[in-house]
Design a protein around this motif. Structure first.
Motif, short mmCIF file in Angstrom:
data_model
loop_
_atom_site.label_atom_id
_atom_site.label_comp_id
_atom_site.label_asym_id
_atom_site.label_seq_id
_atom_site.Cartn_x
_atom_site.Cartn_y
_atom_site.Cartn_z
N GLN A 257 0.84 -1.19 0.00
CA GLN A 257 0.00 0.00 0.00
C GLN A 257 0.89 1.24 0.00
OE1 GLN A 257 -3.73 -0.01 2.45
NE2 GLN A 257 -2.63 -1.66 3.50
N PRO A 258 0.36 2.39 -0.45
CA PRO A 258 1.16 3.62 -0.49
C PRO A 258 1.78 3.98 0.86
CG PRO A 258 -0.86 3.91 -1.72
CD PRO A 258 -0.97 2.58 -1.05
N GLN A 259 1.03 3.76 1.96
CA GLN A 259 1.56 4.11 3.28
C GLN A 259 2.81 3.30 3.60
OE1 GLN A 259 -1.51 3.26 2.57
NE2 GLN A 259 -3.03 4.51 3.66
N VAL A 260 2.75 2.00 3.27
CA VAL A 260 3.88 1.12 3.56
C VAL A 260 5.05 1.44 2.63
CG1 VAL A 260 4.65 -1.28 3.65
CG2 VAL A 260 2.31 -0.69 4.36
N ALA A 261 4.75 1.64 1.35
CA ALA A 261 5.81 1.94 0.38
C ALA A 261 6.50 3.25 0.72
CB ALA A 261 5.21 2.00 -1.03
N ARG B 59 6.78 4.63 3.68
CA ARG B 59 7.58 4.42 4.88
C ARG B 59 8.90 3.74 4.53
NH1 ARG B 59 4.17 1.54 7.48
NH2 ARG B 59 3.01 3.33 8.24
N ARG B 60 8.85 2.79 3.61
CA ARG B 60 10.08 2.11 3.20
C ARG B 60 11.07 3.06 2.56
NH1 ARG B 60 7.88 -3.38 0.16
NH2 ARG B 60 7.06 -4.45 2.02
N GLU B 61 10.55 4.01 1.76
CA GLU B 61 11.41 4.95 1.06
C GLU B 61 11.79 6.15 1.91
OE1 GLU B 61 10.14 6.09 -2.84
OE2 GLU B 61 9.39 4.09 -3.35
N GLY B 62 11.20 6.25 3.11
CA GLY B 62 11.51 7.36 4.00
C GLY B 62 10.94 8.68 3.52
N ILE B 63 9.81 8.61 2.82
CA ILE B 63 9.17 9.83 2.33
C ILE B 63 7.72 9.83 2.78
CG2 ILE B 63 10.70 10.05 0.34
CD1 ILE B 63 8.55 8.77 -1.39
N SER B 64 7.05 10.95 2.59
CA SER B 64 5.65 11.04 2.96
C SER B 64 4.79 10.35 1.91
CB SER B 64 5.22 12.50 3.08
OG SER B 64 5.21 13.12 1.81
N VAL B 65 3.56 10.04 2.30
CA VAL B 65 2.63 9.41 1.36
C VAL B 65 2.38 10.33 0.18
CG1 VAL B 65 0.29 8.52 1.05
CG2 VAL B 65 1.54 8.02 3.15
N GLU B 66 2.28 11.64 0.46
CA GLU B 66 2.04 12.59 -0.62
C GLU B 66 3.21 12.62 -1.60
OE1 GLU B 66 -0.03 15.05 -2.96
OE2 GLU B 66 -0.77 14.04 -1.15
N GLU B 67 4.43 12.55 -1.08
CA GLU B 67 5.60 12.51 -1.96
C GLU B 67 5.62 11.24 -2.80
OE1 GLU B 67 8.97 15.02 0.54
OE2 GLU B 67 8.50 12.96 1.13
N TYR B 68 5.23 10.14 -2.16
CA TYR B 68 5.18 8.87 -2.89
C TYR B 68 4.15 8.93 -4.01
CZ TYR B 68 4.34 3.93 -3.87
OH TYR B 68 4.18 2.72 -4.50
N ARG B 69 3.00 9.54 -3.71
CA ARG B 69 1.96 9.67 -4.74
C ARG B 69 2.49 10.46 -5.93
NH1 ARG B 69 -3.54 9.42 -3.46
NH2 ARG B 69 -4.04 8.65 -1.38
N LYS B 70 3.16 11.57 -5.64
CA LYS B 70 3.67 12.41 -6.72
C LYS B 70 4.72 11.66 -7.54
CE LYS B 70 2.82 16.86 -4.46
NZ LYS B 70 3.45 18.08 -3.88
N GLU B 71 5.52 10.87 -6.87
CA GLU B 71 6.55 10.08 -7.56
C GLU B 71 5.91 9.09 -8.52
OE1 GLU B 71 8.93 6.50 -5.78
OE2 GLU B 71 9.97 8.34 -5.20
N GLN B 72 4.88 8.39 -8.05
CA GLN B 72 4.21 7.41 -8.90
C GLN B 72 3.44 8.10 -10.03
OE1 GLN B 72 4.52 4.02 -8.67
NE2 GLN B 72 6.08 4.55 -7.17
N GLN B 73 2.85 9.23 -9.71
CA GLN B 73 2.09 9.94 -10.73
C GLN B 73 3.01 10.44 -11.85
OE1 GLN B 73 -0.38 13.06 -9.20
NE2 GLN B 73 -1.76 12.94 -10.95
#
Length: 674
Positions: free
Chosen positions: A134-138, A140-154
């Motif tokens: 899930q985005p929350q877990v991913a 956390r693994r990358e050491g970034i916020s969920v919002e940052e992860y979303r932007k990265e995937q987008q």
């Protein structure tokens, strides 16, 4: 000065107008959907099938040899490929059928090579959780916020969109998919609502695969949960197109629909791969009782119908009380002047208990920890109403409650880590249950197994399952006499599915003229049968999955436990017919990324110069030469269209657009039937 549109733009706009016009006219012919199939020459008595070597020993009287073979290819498989009719004729129809009834006798190694491109198919649910978190877990693994992860995937998805635009694909469609991809990444916390079955269901949710599977997209870089359903869907299409074990794939589709699980419900997106692979596929032609138990114990089914949370209320209250007492005793032992209690803090900090669903990363876990649990009737009701007895199966609400009590304690061990079936005797109702007049005496897990025994061998179940199989393969309203014979076989053979199919296939009703080409294809069946008919070379079938969704059947995403309907009225409407026509034209004119059609090979030398010869060849190739007079006249009128002739009004004909003619034939009312 007003700028004139470019010739390229005008050509594209003209082509779109022409196609729209053709499709609109074609809807007049599509009205024949509402009537039984009537083809030109249908009542002519050609060579009788009963004297044919190819159809020997089958109860065929009304159909010609070619019609009988086409009936088998269209009903027991996903439609003929070029040359299939001749191959079956040479082999003998009976031999082909018997091989289909015993799929292990058929070499399907070529398919396995194609499936190797979808690595998730062989992964356990635990591996899928780890690889596609899930985005929350991913985050956390990358050491970034969920919002940052979303932007990265987008950003990755935007790159895929741009690549599609550069390659001439449909960027508007891709943008919609990407938007839906990120709207639904946290669907556990905010589950999407269905718009209902048919053409509206899952229109947005069905696009959640985003650009996954696009030929130019790098699979190794995609680690979102949506890839799981995307690969499973593409594998389903690939199997239906290329498997030599056609009846086996038909039965996998039938049973998954019968024991439907909605992929977008929480954890089920990580569980359905194992569900289809380990619970459905091994049992599609075995004993119904084995299939029933495999689905009952599947984490995917238990999660979908909430049975994993079903407990005896008294047992749950007792367990909670015992846990509170143990906690108090631990605190007391650790108390004193240097520890806990009124004089200080606990010497050893206590771990927070895991939430009831076993997922420490669940964003909703805090609100669930103190949630009371009790008896859940969902599975008990659907088990009887849908999976076994049927709506008119003679059960009562008391039976539903007693069945639910029998399945208390059937749960999932580590549901979000390494999900496996687990029976927790502490949560089981130990009382005596009465189901359909049978008394079941508190025997732990055996209570549920005894219920499965009772239901699997009930005459109502035999009739219900036989009716649904006959409805899928014979007619929307299957003959009662046939269903009765199939049910009798079901009871005599202890639910042997292969024998029930044998009874159906070797019945005169299956080969009756009255049922020949009367079943409307579902969107999935249409997409696959058309792709097979044109002998397309499919590299990555992602666009075929998308079109199945656009026409109205997002794969693995039917929300109601009833599954998709097998009846025509669920699929025949104006919007669906327009999309069916547009798909056929997109397929034949090579506008689907990852799919290549060589129309010149398929339709022969005359396709480039003679539109009438091209039409006749397409009708023969795709419909066995059978077309209603109304449809033929509609098609004939279009042959003079400049887009068909690929010429402007004042220019001579340069080359016939054989691909468009083929697309119109595939979009015809007759091809929509099987």
């Amino acid at each position: 000065m007003k700028r004139k549109p470019s010739r390229k733009f005008e050509s594209r706009r003209g082509r779109q107008k022409a196609i729209s016009g053709l499709a609109a006219i074609f809807f007049l012919a599509a009205l024949t959907f509402a009537a039984p199939y009537l083809s030109a020459g249908k009542n002519k008595k050609d060579k009788s099938a009963e004297s044919s070597k190819a159809t020997k020993a089958l109860p065929i009287q009304d159909l010609t040899e070619d019609e009988a073979i086409l009936q088998a290819l269209n009903r027991l498989g996903f439609g003929p490929r070029p040359g299939d009719l001749e191959r079956v004729k040479e082999m003998g129809l009976q031999k082909w059928i018997d091989r289909q009834l015993h799929p292990d006798s058929i070499n399907d190694s070529a398919l396995e090579v194609r499936l190797d491109r979808f690595p998730t198919l062989k992964m356990s649910s635990a591996k899928l959780y780890d690889e596609f978190p899930q985005p929350q877990v991913a985050a956390r693994r990358e050491g970034i916020s969920v919002e940052e992860y979303r932007k990265e995937q987008q950003a990755r998805m935007q790159e895929a969109t741009q690549a599609n635009r550069n390659e001439g694909s449909d960027p508007g469609l891709m943008n919609n998919q990407i938007q839906a991809q990120f709207e639904n990444m946290d669907s556990d916390a905010n589950p999407a609502k269905s718009n209902g079955q048919g053409q509206n269901q899952g229109q947005n949710r069905g696009m959640t695969e985003g650009a996954l599977g696009n030929p130019m997209f790098n699979y190794a870089e995609i680690h979102t949960p949506q890839r799981i359903v995307a690969e499973l869907s593409m594998a389903k299409v690939t199997r239906a197109i290329y498997s030599e074990r056609q009846l086996d794939e038909e039965m996998v589709d039938f049973w998954y629909n019968h024991f439907n699980v909605f992929a977008a419900k929480g954890a089920d997106r990580w569980l359905i791969t194992s569900y289809e692979r380990d619970a459905i596929r091994p049992h599609v032609m075995g004993k119904f009782r084995d299939l029933l138990e495999a689905t009952a114990k599947s984490p995917a089914m238990m999660f979908f119908l909430d049975n994993w949370l079903s407990v005896d209320p008294a047992a749950w209250a007792k367990l909670q009380q015992e846990q509170r007492e143990r906690k108090a005793m631990r605190q007391q032992r650790m108390g004193g002047p240097f520890g806990g209690g009124p004089f200080g803090r606990s010497r050893f900090p206590q771990r927070q208990p895991a939430p009831p669903n076993g997922n420490p990363n669940d964003p909703n876990a805090k609100g669930k920890q103190n949630q009371e649990r009790g008896l859940n009737e969902n599975y008990g009701r659907e088990l009887m109403e849908l999976h076994t007895l049927g709506v008119d199966g003679g059960y009562t609400q008391e039976d539903v409650i007693n069945v639910a009590e029998a399945f208390t304690g059937w749960t999932i061990e580590q549901p979000r880590r390494d999900p496996k079936f687990f029976f927790d005797d502490r949560l089981h109702d130990r009382g005596t249950k009465t189901v359909l007049g049978h008394q079941i005496h508190g025997g732990g897990m055996k209570d549920g197994e005894e219920v499965l025994d009772i239901l699997a061998r009930d005459p109502h179940t035999a009739h219900h399952i036989s009716f649904e199989i006959a409805q899928r393969f014979v007619a929307d309203d299957p003959p009662a006499t046939l269903v009765d014979r199939m049910a009798e076989t079901f009871l005599k053979t202890d639910g042997d599915i292969r024998e029930v199919l044998h009874t159906m296939i070797y019945s005169p009703e299956f080969w009756s003229k009255d049922v020949y080409r009367t079943k409307i294809k579902t969107p999935f069946e249409l997409v696959v049968s058309a792709t097979r008919a044109v002998d397309a070379d499919v590299d990555v079938p992602f666009m075929l999955v998308q079109w199945t969704t656009r026409i109205g059947q997002p794969l693995y995403q039917c929300e109601p436990p009833t599954g998709y309907s097998n009846k025509a009225d669920a699929w025949v409407n104006t919007g669906a017919l327009l999309n069916r026509m547009n798909f056929s034209l997109a397929l034949t004119t090579n506008r689907l990324r990852g799919t290549q059609v060589r129309m010149e090979t398929l339709l022969g030398d005359h396709a480039a110069t003679d539109p009438h010869a091209t039409l006749d060849r397409a009708i023969q190739a795709f419909l066995g030469g059978q077309l209603s007079q109304q449809t033929r006249e509609t098609l004939e009128k279009q042959l003079a269209d400049p887009q068909i002739l690929q010429a402007s009004l004042d220019d001579p004909v340069k080359e016939v657009n054989a691909a468009m003619i083929a697309g119109l034939v595939l979009g015809s009312p007759e091809f929509q039937r099987r």
